[in-house]
Design an enzyme around this catalytic site. Structure first.
Site, short mmCIF file in Angstrom:
data_model
loop_
_atom_site.label_atom_id
_atom_site.label_comp_id
_atom_site.label_asym_id
_atom_site.label_seq_id
_atom_site.Cartn_x
_atom_site.Cartn_y
_atom_site.Cartn_z
N ASP A 1 28.66 -6.31 -29.28
CA ASP A 1 28.90 -5.50 -30.27
C ASP A 1 30.41 -5.18 -30.18
O ASP A 1 31.04 -5.26 -29.16
CB ASP A 1 28.26 -4.19 -30.22
CG ASP A 1 29.23 -3.17 -29.31
OD1 ASP A 1 28.80 -3.09 -28.08
OD2 ASP A 1 29.90 -2.24 -29.87
N HIS B 1 34.31 -10.58 -45.43
CA HIS B 1 34.64 -11.92 -45.02
C HIS B 1 34.65 -11.99 -43.31
O HIS B 1 33.90 -12.88 -42.83
CB HIS B 1 35.78 -12.35 -45.22
CG HIS B 1 36.48 -13.39 -44.70
ND1 HIS B 1 36.05 -14.94 -45.00
CD2 HIS B 1 37.23 -13.75 -43.52
CE1 HIS B 1 36.66 -15.89 -44.23
NE2 HIS B 1 37.23 -15.20 -43.32
N ASP C 1 25.18 3.59 -28.63
CA ASP C 1 25.84 3.88 -27.33
C ASP C 1 25.52 5.32 -26.79
O ASP C 1 24.95 5.98 -27.48
CB ASP C 1 27.13 3.41 -27.59
CG ASP C 1 27.85 4.49 -27.96
OD1 ASP C 1 27.38 5.13 -28.64
OD2 ASP C 1 28.97 4.09 -28.35
N CYS D 1 34.28 -21.53 -46.89
CA CYS D 1 33.60 -20.32 -46.39
C CYS D 1 32.59 -19.84 -47.49
O CYS D 1 33.13 -20.07 -48.74
CB CYS D 1 34.42 -19.31 -46.15
SG CYS D 1 33.75 -17.72 -45.86
N CYS E 1 35.43 -15.29 -50.26
CA CYS E 1 35.84 -16.42 -50.42
C CYS E 1 35.40 -17.18 -51.73
O CYS E 1 36.06 -18.29 -52.30
CB CYS E 1 35.51 -17.41 -49.18
SG CYS E 1 36.53 -16.68 -47.83
N CYS F 1 31.32 -16.98 -47.79
CA CYS F 1 31.07 -15.52 -48.08
C CYS F 1 31.36 -15.38 -49.77
O CYS F 1 32.13 -15.97 -50.42
CB CYS F 1 31.77 -14.60 -47.09
SG CYS F 1 33.68 -14.64 -47.59
#
Lengths: 428, 428
Positions: free
Chosen positions: B304, B373, B132, B342, B347, B344
């Site tokens: 974002d 996560h 940015d 999940c 998890c 991930c």
């Protein structure tokens, strides 16, 4: 021994479901009384003893895999080696890790850990785990403590609540935590105070016998802890007393808590030959690379210490030349890694300048990358030590390492020693 | 475009040595003046526009690889996505990441980052990066700021030092940081204040033209930012003005900073059709899953937001049912993962009880596992969105997701909105 395998090669698995957990509240067999000679839950193979020093090369078999010795165990006080995932630890080649009974007893509590599959299931570490007894933390961390013959009463450092440890209660807690190796409750006085050590030794021995009698979990080994400060006769008395209790392993406790380096080494030189040579020997709370090298030379097999992880979080990074403080301005624009030639993820990917930026900016990634480097350094050092013992070059390796390794500020270390002694001396 | 490849498949590499770094102080070509039509440094392929909504499916090609859109970019404010290593981000499938010019300008400084190989080399991320302009942070973070026609003077939130941004200085900084995509300096007023937006728009447009003229780095794309608050005529004026400057991409700025959700969506519905359809469209600072779904339906390609990483560090975990606060007592003994099904790492390996323990014990591993996560959740959501657009089921997917997803406390969100408006309104 349920299973022996190399650590770190298991496939990813799902969190244990409720069904699996339901089966984890093991039924401990009825205790078979003091002096029984049940099958060992760990087994130690001693391969070599270095003829030029006392250094030993071995393999420690545990219910969660076999690990080579001499071994350094990273410390996961609260069921986590700070900033590291289990997969990080596996990728570093960590074998045994340590967790603290005092902390876990207070939070989240041993019953909860047991319900979650014990420490292995709770923290997702399926390699070997050792729990200390919490005795040292009662003396160094708790807000108040009052010793009696039966146990110790103290206030939690977290919420001030009144708590009590006895040999029997600590065994119950450690059995619930379910590590592969549990430690006896002991008293840890100022190592330089003869009278305090004489008094403490009686209690430590009585507690060791009570722990031995109270411990029933068949897949967990209980180690005895030799005390006696820096006094050869007390250490000898302690080693003989505990050897008779026939523990599957022995720790040397009460060192690295206030004595000088020379006193520590002299104590090890005196104590180690008195321990059963077929059993693993564990030096608690050590340590710094230079101390580990000296202790290996005295025949120590196992080490644990918060040093590499704790100093990492202060920005102190281990190199073969000594410690480097990444916060120093000299690293602000340094494009090189922490140590040239280091194969850790941190050194393979990041400059000193970037690490320093993370520390200056208060980014937790800095703590992680520094911890990762320091643990890599320690675990590689142990690998090098084992290789050197195997090929008969340990003494030369030790001398070469120490010649290049600048010790950290001796004054600061002396101040730390004094502070630790004062803490222990303040025990009621 | 120097190279197009998939992100995340490169081999491990050594930290760049001094030799390699010496070549990284690129010689920027002489600028070719305002209105030039140089080859684009990024290229956007628009594959599909959903006939049932405005949702678009595309591929954004950058000098550091191609990424699919709609895309969510994790935010790495200080050249690190908090608690995540680059290898963590790659394993999650992150594509574009964002870094903040304001923070990096103040610490460690753009010159240092440039010497370390730009942001890609400094933080070891070889996927696409967007910076940015720092304008928003000057208005929301700096301790003081004073606007004039030429730029903005402010005091650093770190050390109070007096600093100044102009369109030209920001271009110089962003070129040194070396992201694939840089943003124009803009003014970001309270979106509900018409008079402030009228005044600010003149400045934002003049600065956009100056940024366009000052920007010369050939391997970096400069995006324009449409402003105008919630006022359709101002948004229209801004979109037309910036379209004439022919930027390779356009952001919608000044949203998610104080207006209601309905106002945000109405503004997007009005603004998006006015943007060149062949260029990527980026909604800055958004966001929450429910906002992303609505904005994708309006034709936004890039997002974002700090939300998934910031709320993770407060213990708030994203699930398909809404946010879950892991600190709540109800999770103390919960053996299940954050979300069943999940995939991930968190998890797959840890119970809610363990995560809660880490948060209660102040262990940074909790921050890491929660961040992991939440980023996984967002990146999988974007995958699902893209798959749904591809097979024509986006509207149904969006409705199904929103029907199951409980929004977090609306009062808390309204308070946050009001606080953001007050911050922006307090600008001198």
């Amino acid at each position: 021994m349920k299973r022996v395998g190399s650590v770190g090669d298991r496939p990813e698995r799902r969190v244990r479901g409720v069904e699996a957990l339901a089966g984890s509240g093991r039924d401990f067999p009825k205790r078979r009384g003091y002096g029984y000679n049940r099958p060992m839950t760990i087994h130690f193979d001693l391969h070599t003893t270095d003829p030029a020093s006392g250094a030993r090369l071995g393999t420690l078999h545990t219910p969660h895999g076999a690990v080579p010795t001499p071994l350094f165990a990273p410390v996961g006080t609260q069921a986590t080696v700070k900033t590291m995932t289990p997969r990080d630890l596996r990728s570093l080649g960590a074998g045994l890790i340590l967790a603290n009974t005092y902390h876990l007893f207070l939070r989240p509590g041993a019953d909860l850990v047991q319900r979650m599959g014990g420490l292995h299931g709770f923290m997702d570490w399926d390699g070997p785990i050792l729990t200390d007894s919490g005795g040292y933390q009662v003396f160094s961390l708790a807000h108040m403590r009052k010793l009696d013959a039966d146990g110790v009463t103290f206030r939690s450092h977290i919420d001030g609540s009144l708590q009590r440890f006895t040999p029997e209660s600590v065994m119950e807690t450690e059995q619930k935590l379910g590590a592969d190796i549990a430690m006896c409750l002991d008293e840890c006085p100022d190592p330089l105070d003869r009278a305090a050590n004489e008094r403490a030794l009686l209690r430590t021995h009585a507690w060791a016998a009570r722990c031995r009698a109270a411990h029933t979990r068949p897949d967990q080994a209980l180690f005895g802890i030799v005390q006696g400060g820096i006094f050869p006769d007390l250490r000898g008395e302690s080693a003989r007393f505990l050897a008779e209790l026939d523990f599957p392993g022995y720790a040397v406790g009460g060192l690295a808590v206030g004595e000088t380096k020379a006193q520590m080494i002299a104590t090890l030189a005196h104590t180690c030959p008195l321990l059963p040579s077929a059993k693993p020997r564990y030096l608690m709370g050590v340590g710094a690379p230079e101390d580990i090298l000296e202790a290996v030379a005295q025949g120590i097999d196992l080490f644990d210490c918060v040093l590499p992880t704790r100093i990492a979080r202060n920005g102190a990074l281990l190199t073969h030349a000594g410690r480097l403080n990444i916060r120093n301005a000299q690293h602000a624009a340094a494009p090189q890694p922490v140590e040239e030639g280091c194969t850790c993820y941190t050194c393979q990917h990041f400059s000193r300048a970037y690490l320093r930026h993370l520390f200056k900016a208060g980014e937790t990634l800095g703590l992680h990358l520094a911890t990762l480097h320091n643990l890599h350094f320690m675990l590689r050092l142990m690998e090098q030590i084992r290789a050197a013992i195997a090929d008969g070059s340990f003494v030369a390796f030790k001398e070469r390492f120490l010649a290049g390794y600048q010790l950290s500020d001796q004054e600061a270390r002396a101040r730390n020693r004094q502070a630790r002694r004062e803490t222990l001396a303040a025990v009621a």
